[in-house]
Design a protein around this motif. Structure first.
Motif, PDB file in Angstrom:
ATOM      1  N   HIS A 130     138.560  41.033  19.457  1.00  0.00           N
ATOM      2  CA  HIS A 130     138.623  39.717  18.829  1.00  0.00           C
ATOM      3  C   HIS A 130     137.804  39.739  17.539  1.00  0.00           C
ATOM      4  N   ARG A 131     138.201  38.951  16.582  1.00  0.00           N
ATOM      5  CA  ARG A 131     137.470  38.866  15.315  1.00  0.00           C
ATOM      6  C   ARG A 131     137.613  37.455  14.758  1.00  0.00           C
ATOM      7  N   LYS A 132     136.678  37.080  13.904  1.00  0.00           N
ATOM      8  CA  LYS A 132     136.782  35.796  13.220  1.00  0.00           C
ATOM      9  C   LYS A 132     137.831  35.893  12.115  1.00  0.00           C
ATOM     10  N   VAL A 133     138.362  34.751  11.718  1.00  0.00           N
ATOM     11  CA  VAL A 133     139.368  34.681  10.659  1.00  0.00           C
ATOM     12  C   VAL A 133     138.870  33.744   9.572  1.00  0.00           C
ATOM     13  N   ILE A 134     138.932  34.216   8.330  1.00  0.00           N
ATOM     14  CA  ILE A 134     138.590  33.385   7.168  1.00  0.00           C
ATOM     15  C   ILE A 134     139.887  33.120   6.418  1.00  0.00           C
ATOM     16  N   PHE A 135     140.347  31.874   6.459  1.00  0.00           N
ATOM     17  CA  PHE A 135     141.658  31.493   5.930  1.00  0.00           C
ATOM     18  C   PHE A 135     141.435  30.719   4.621  1.00  0.00           C
ATOM     19  N   VAL A 136     141.594  31.420   3.503  1.00  0.00           N
ATOM     20  CA  VAL A 136     141.464  30.786   2.186  1.00  0.00           C
ATOM     21  C   VAL A 136     142.850  30.303   1.778  1.00  0.00           C
ATOM     22  N   THR A 137     143.022  29.002   1.587  1.00  0.00           N
ATOM     23  CA  THR A 137     144.367  28.467   1.419  1.00  0.00           C
ATOM     24  C   THR A 137     144.412  27.312   0.425  1.00  0.00           C
ATOM     25  N   GLU A 138     145.570  27.150  -0.213  1.00  0.00           N
ATOM     26  CA  GLU A 138     145.791  26.023  -1.108  1.00  0.00           C
ATOM     27  C   GLU A 138     146.217  24.784  -0.332  1.00  0.00           C
ATOM     28  N   ALA A 139     146.431  24.905   0.973  1.00  0.00           N
ATOM     29  CA  ALA A 139     146.834  23.772   1.809  1.00  0.00           C
ATOM     30  C   ALA A 139     145.965  23.715   3.065  1.00  0.00           C
ATOM     31  N   PRO A 140     144.657  23.443   2.925  1.00  0.00           N
ATOM     32  CA  PRO A 140     143.772  23.463   4.093  1.00  0.00           C
ATOM     33  C   PRO A 140     144.137  22.425   5.153  1.00  0.00           C
ATOM     34  N   GLU A 141     144.603  21.243   4.708  1.00  0.00           N
ATOM     35  CA  GLU A 141     144.988  20.219   5.683  1.00  0.00           C
ATOM     36  C   GLU A 141     146.159  20.690   6.529  1.00  0.00           C
ATOM     37  N   GLN A 142     147.140  21.337   5.889  1.00  0.00           N
ATOM     38  CA  GLN A 142     148.294  21.850   6.629  1.00  0.00           C
ATOM     39  C   GLN A 142     147.876  22.923   7.634  1.00  0.00           C
ATOM     40  N   VAL A 143     146.952  23.791   7.236  1.00  0.00           N
ATOM     41  CA  VAL A 143     146.513  24.851   8.138  1.00  0.00           C
ATOM     42  C   VAL A 143     145.806  24.265   9.356  1.00  0.00           C
ATOM     43  N   TRP A 144     144.891  23.325   9.127  1.00  0.00           N
ATOM     44  CA  TRP A 144     144.185  22.725  10.260  1.00  0.00           C
ATOM     45  C   TRP A 144     145.142  21.955  11.160  1.00  0.00           C
ATOM     46  N   THR A 145     146.121  21.268  10.571  1.00  0.00           N
ATOM     47  CA  THR A 145     147.103  20.543  11.380  1.00  0.00           C
ATOM     48  C   THR A 145     147.917  21.506  12.225  1.00  0.00           C
ATOM     49  N   SER A 146     148.348  22.624  11.618  1.00  0.00           N
ATOM     50  CA  SER A 146     149.118  23.636  12.371  1.00  0.00           C
ATOM     51  C   SER A 146     148.284  24.241  13.488  1.00  0.00           C
ATOM     52  N   LEU A 147     147.017  24.550  13.185  1.00  0.00           N
ATOM     53  CA  LEU A 147     146.139  25.126  14.202  1.00  0.00           C
ATOM     54  C   LEU A 147     145.883  24.140  15.336  1.00  0.00           C
ATOM     55  N   SER A 148     145.679  22.877  15.002  1.00  0.00           N
ATOM     56  CA  SER A 148     145.431  21.857  16.033  1.00  0.00           C
ATOM     57  C   SER A 148     146.647  21.679  16.929  1.00  0.00           C
ATOM     58  N   ALA A 149     147.847  21.653  16.300  1.00  0.00           N
ATOM     59  CA  ALA A 149     149.071  21.502  17.088  1.00  0.00           C
ATOM     60  C   ALA A 149     149.297  22.719  17.988  1.00  0.00           C
ATOM     61  N   ALA A 150     149.013  23.910  17.456  1.00  0.00           N
ATOM     62  CA  ALA A 150     149.171  25.129  18.259  1.00  0.00           C
ATOM     63  C   ALA A 150     148.187  25.146  19.426  1.00  0.00           C
ATOM     64  N   ALA A 151     146.949  24.710  19.165  1.00  0.00           N
ATOM     65  CA  ALA A 151     145.959  24.650  20.242  1.00  0.00           C
ATOM     66  C   ALA A 151     146.396  23.669  21.320  1.00  0.00           C
ATOM     67  N   GLN A 152     146.983  22.549  20.903  1.00  0.00           N
ATOM     68  CA  GLN A 152     147.493  21.567  21.851  1.00  0.00           C
ATOM     69  C   GLN A 152     148.649  22.144  22.660  1.00  0.00           C
ATOM     70  N   TYR A 153     149.540  22.864  21.998  1.00  0.00           N
ATOM     71  CA  TYR A 153     150.724  23.421  22.669  1.00  0.00           C
ATOM     72  C   TYR A 153     150.319  24.501  23.679  1.00  0.00           C
ATOM     73  N   HIS A 154     149.367  25.362  23.301  1.00  0.00           N
ATOM     74  CA  HIS A 154     148.976  26.481  24.166  1.00  0.00           C
ATOM     75  C   HIS A 154     147.847  26.117  25.131  1.00  0.00           C
ATOM     76  N   GLY A 155     147.327  24.904  25.039  1.00  0.00           N
ATOM     77  CA  GLY A 155     146.249  24.495  25.931  1.00  0.00           C
ATOM     78  C   GLY A 155     144.932  25.181  25.631  1.00  0.00           C
ATOM     79  N   ILE A 156     144.627  25.371  24.353  1.00  0.00           N
ATOM     80  CA  ILE A 156     143.372  26.030  23.942  1.00  0.00           C
ATOM     81  C   ILE A 156     142.272  24.968  23.858  1.00  0.00           C
ATOM     82  N   ASP A 157     141.212  25.174  24.626  1.00  0.00           N
ATOM     83  CA  ASP A 157     140.101  24.215  24.652  1.00  0.00           C
ATOM     84  C   ASP A 157     138.915  24.673  23.801  1.00  0.00           C
TER      85      ASP A 157
END
Length: 375
Positions: free
Chosen positions: A108-135
């Motif tokens: 496992h490793r940390k991820v540093i996501f440098v992006t021009e759309a940070p809101e979109q990335v966090w929204t996608s990550l939050s939705a994925a965490a919700q879908y996969h049941g990541i707490d």
């Protein structure tokens, strides 16, 4: 350090020659000659040391096991193909928060996501965490950083900060510090260059940033060139020429996928396709209004070249059957409409009796084309 080697030789040479002048007066020229030869022999050893053959051949290390290896890579794709959504899923994979059943184990490793759309990335990550049941708290494993136009010096600072975000890993009593994965999305929004199509400028920029990141794995994300059908990264060819791996985001009529291009290592998987699930996710806009937003979540599927060909054949057969079904449906409607408006002429109309054959054919998921030819 290699960047200081030339100046070090010059300064050392000046001091040595000054010392030679003093020793020559004392009759020590022969000794100085031997010392000079030894000095340059040591320099040669420092610059071109041979690598010893390892007892066991060294396997590549992977960020996304079997698909994306460590190194300085670039992924290109046209706008709207789903790059950011898929990279969010791969980020969850790299940091170990979610891995599919077909994935091999990797540190496992940390991820540093440098992006021009940070809101979109966090929204996608939050939705994925919700879908996969990541707490688990996502911020402990993934840092999302809004991008900005950066010089090589700015990127060196980013590399220095990234080097501090290691993850401890233990295997059979051996301990390692696993470096984070840096995603830069996109090159055009981050690399501060006067002309991204200038090969010389791009080569110098990429070389300096690659040296700064060193062993830290980096994935550059770029849009494809504007030429019709192009699958190469937009800008100078130095972007792809100075990287250790290339990936492309592509799409057919119905399938979108990420494909391995140039790579120094043999991958277990050469393709990553994905299905999309839509998840209703609690969101809030900048005015404080709460909403339930439907967010696309990518579910990656990794395939070898052989499996990809078989999957492509199945997909093509399914698409052919779907088109045939649509044609058969259209023909059936036309025949039924004709017979409805001509109830007394059933026996006179050539092909009218074929409608019963067509109805029989519909019990088969692959309708015969014979009724079309007869009509």
């Amino acid at each position: 350090r290699p960047s200081w080697g030339t100046s070090g030789k010059i300064l050392g040479g000046i001091n040595l020659m000054t010392d030679i002048d003093d020793r020559r007066l004392n009759g020590e020229l022969e000794q100085v000659r031997d010392e000079l030869a030894q000095c340059f022999a040591e320099l040669d050893k420092a610059y071109w040391p041979p690598m010893s053959m390892p007892e066991v051949p060294i396997a590549p290390a992977f960020v996304v096991q079997g698909f994306i290896s460590e190194g300085y890579a670039i992924a290109s794709g046209e706008p709207g193909v789903g790059k950011t959504t898929v990279l969010a899923a791969l980020a969850l994979n790299a940091c170990g928060l979610h891995r599919g059943p077909d994935m091999l184990d990797a540190p496992h490793r940390k991820v540093i996501f440098v992006t021009e759309a940070p809101e979109q990335v966090w929204t996608s990550l939050s939705a994925a965490a919700q879908y996969h049941g990541i707490d688990d708290p996502l911020e402990e494993s993934i840092n999302v950083i809004p991008t900005k136009r950066a010089s090589p010096f700015d990127l060196q600072r980013l590399a220095a900060e990234a080097a501090q975000k290691t993850t401890p890993y233990e295997l059979e009593g051996n301990y390692f510090d696993v470096l984070p994965w840096v995603i830069i999305d996109t090159v055009s929004a981050t690399f501060s260059m006067e002309d991204e199509n200038n090969n010389s400028e791009a080569a110098e920029f990429v070389a300096s940033t690659r040296e700064a990141f060193g062993e830290i794995p980096v994935l550059l994300v770029a849009h494809t060139a504007k030429a019709q059908g192009s699958r190469t990264a937009r800008g100078a060819s130095a972007f792809e020429g100075n990287t250790t791996g290339t990936y492309t985001f592509e799409k057919d009529d119905t399938v979108r996928y990420m494909k391995v291009g140039k790579c120094r290592h043999t991958q277990s998987f050469q393709y990553c396709t994905w299905t999309v699930e839509h998840v209703l996710t609690p969101t809030i806009n900048k005015y404080g209004q709460k909403r339930q937003t439907e967010v696309a979540v990518a579910i990656p599927l990794f395939l070898s070249a052989k499996d990809w060909k078989e999957e492509a054949k199945r997909e093509k057969s399914a698409q052919t059957a779907k088109k045939n079904q649509a044609k058969a449906d259209a023909l059936r409607r036309e025949l039924e409409r004709y017979m409805l408006h001509n109830p007394g002429r059933n026996g006179e109309v050539k092909g009218a009796n074929v409608i019963w054959e067509i109805r029989d054919e519909f019990d088969n998921p692959f309708p015969s084309m014979a009724p079309f030819r007869e009509l």
